[in-house]
Design an enzyme around this catalytic site. Structure first.
Site, PDB file in Angstrom:
ATOM      1  N   ASP A   1      51.638  77.741  47.197  1.00  0.00           N
ATOM      2  CA  ASP A   1      52.433  78.967  47.209  1.00  0.00           C
ATOM      3  C   ASP A   1      52.094  79.864  46.027  1.00  0.00           C
ATOM      4  O   ASP A   1      51.881  79.385  44.905  1.00  0.00           O
ATOM      5  CB  ASP A   1      53.915  78.576  47.131  1.00  0.00           C
ATOM      6  CG  ASP A   1      54.847  79.584  47.751  1.00  0.00           C
ATOM      7  OD1 ASP A   1      54.600  80.796  47.597  1.00  0.00           O
ATOM      8  OD2 ASP A   1      55.826  79.155  48.381  1.00  0.00           O
TER       9      ASP A   1
ATOM     10  N   HIS B   1      52.676  80.439  50.767  1.00  0.00           N
ATOM     11  CA  HIS B   1      53.870  81.283  50.685  1.00  0.00           C
ATOM     12  C   HIS B   1      54.602  81.400  52.024  1.00  0.00           C
ATOM     13  O   HIS B   1      55.824  81.437  52.057  1.00  0.00           O
ATOM     14  CB  HIS B   1      53.452  82.671  50.186  1.00  0.00           C
ATOM     15  CG  HIS B   1      54.591  83.519  49.716  1.00  0.00           C
ATOM     16  ND1 HIS B   1      55.457  83.116  48.731  1.00  0.00           N
ATOM     17  CD2 HIS B   1      54.987  84.765  50.099  1.00  0.00           C
ATOM     18  CE1 HIS B   1      56.349  84.076  48.528  1.00  0.00           C
ATOM     19  NE2 HIS B   1      56.086  85.077  49.336  1.00  0.00           N
TER      20      HIS B   1
ATOM     21  N   SER C   1      60.931  84.803  50.140  1.00  0.00           N
ATOM     22  CA  SER C   1      60.274  85.633  49.136  1.00  0.00           C
ATOM     23  C   SER C   1      61.282  86.606  48.511  1.00  0.00           C
ATOM     24  O   SER C   1      62.284  86.158  47.947  1.00  0.00           O
ATOM     25  CB  SER C   1      59.071  86.347  49.749  1.00  0.00           C
ATOM     26  OG  SER C   1      58.234  86.884  48.753  1.00  0.00           O
TER      27      SER C   1
END
Length: 319
Positions: free
Chosen positions: A263, A290, A123
């Site tokens: 995601d 995610h 991320s």
């Protein structure tokens, strides 16, 4: 007669784990080093960069299993402002910049005596990894960008598309409270959880590592709220105009880009990595979102391990 030596070998831990703090930029950064008891020759260290910004390492802690599985040292650390590192709740907003965290990364390597390594960022960690890579450091051998956008405008566009697919009452709650600035209202927080359950972490119940990171974030949201905003899809912080798209051709190391089918980092958000980085490969985990590494841990680590192994053997050829 029982083979006691074999039983003893089976009982021996596959890794040793050391945690300590390092002096970094006038503060203290907490690091955890997981070392295999049977290191593989030529296997370079892997440094893991967590997300947020400001979400601490706990939710990516399971990647330490790569130490035993690949015979390499795995380094985690809590970035400044969160987790077990120095917290700076009174720092001005301008203090929290990508360059700060690039500088911290290099200070951590220096403090640990690491000259060359692989980097995996999840991320925001993948965004940070890209920021490190475009600067061309000699220490970087490969980069894994996991569940990350190449720009925040692409991220916001993707989030808007996913929000449009939420139930009408959930969308209404999100819109009303964002317009009113009441993003701490219980109704708003409940609505965000609907989005999170679909696109952030699909484990049921919530994975304990993810819950631990969320608890730390709630205790001190300074970095996250300053740089990002109140949640994953309402981006009003200092990173709102961030982009690395035009700088991606400068990444000169082999790069792996991964994402989940569901995601919040939608395909359009990470497409520039695949289109513009010269030496790149990509992988999408079906059924994951995610936190692909928590939802499909064995599959995730297998993909990463294969990528790392391919680039251990050739790591020194061009340096």
């Amino acid at each position: 007669m029982r083979d006691l030596s074999a039983e003893h070998a089976l009982a021996m831990p596959a890794t040793t784990v050391e945690s300590r703090t390092l002096p970094v930029l006038g503060h203290e950064t907490w690091v955890q080093v997981t070392t295999p008891t049977d290191p593989r020759p030529g296997a370079l260290p892997l440094v893991v960069l967590h997300g947020g910004p400001g979400m601490a390492h706990d939710y990516v802690a399971n990647l330490a299993a790569l130490a035993a599985e690949t015979g390499r040292t795995v380094v985690h650390y809590d970035q400044l402002g969160c987790g077990r590192s120095t917290h700076l709740p009174d720092a001005p907003p301008g203090y929290w910049t990508p360059q700060l965290f690039v500088d911290e990364f290099h200070a951590v390597l220096a403090g640990l005596g690491i000259e060359r390594c692989h980097v995996l960022g999840q991320s925001w960690g993948g965004m940070l990894g890209a920021e490190i890579a475009v600067r061309g450091p000699a220490s970087l051998v490969s980069l894994a960008i996991c569940n990350s956008p190449a720009s925040m405008s692409l991220w916001v566009e993707g989030a808007a598309q996913l929000r449009a697919e939420l139930p009408a009452d959930v969308r209404d709650a999100l819109d009303r409270h964002e317009a009113a600035g009441t993003t701490t209202d219980p109704e708003y927080l409940a609505a965000t959880q609907v989005f999170y359950a679909r696109h952030v972490c699909r484990t049921t119940p919530v994975h304990p590592d993810f819950a631990a990171t969320e608890a730390q974030l709630e205790a001190d949201p300074t970095v996250y709220h300053t740089m990002n905003g109140p949640n994953e899809f309402h981006v009003v912080g200092t990173l709102r105009d961030w982009s690395i798209v035009d700088r991606l051709p400068a990444i000169a190391v082999p790069t792996l880009v991964v994402a989940g089918e569901f995601d919040e980092a939608t395909p359009a958000t990470w497409a520039p990595f695949v289109e513009r980085i010269p030496d790149v490969t990509s992988h999408v985990f079906p059924g994951a979102s995610h936190c692909s590494h928590l939802e499909q841990p064995e599959e995730f680590r297998a993909v990463v391990a294969a990528f790392l192994a391919r680039h251990d053997d050739t790591a020194g050829e061009s340096r």
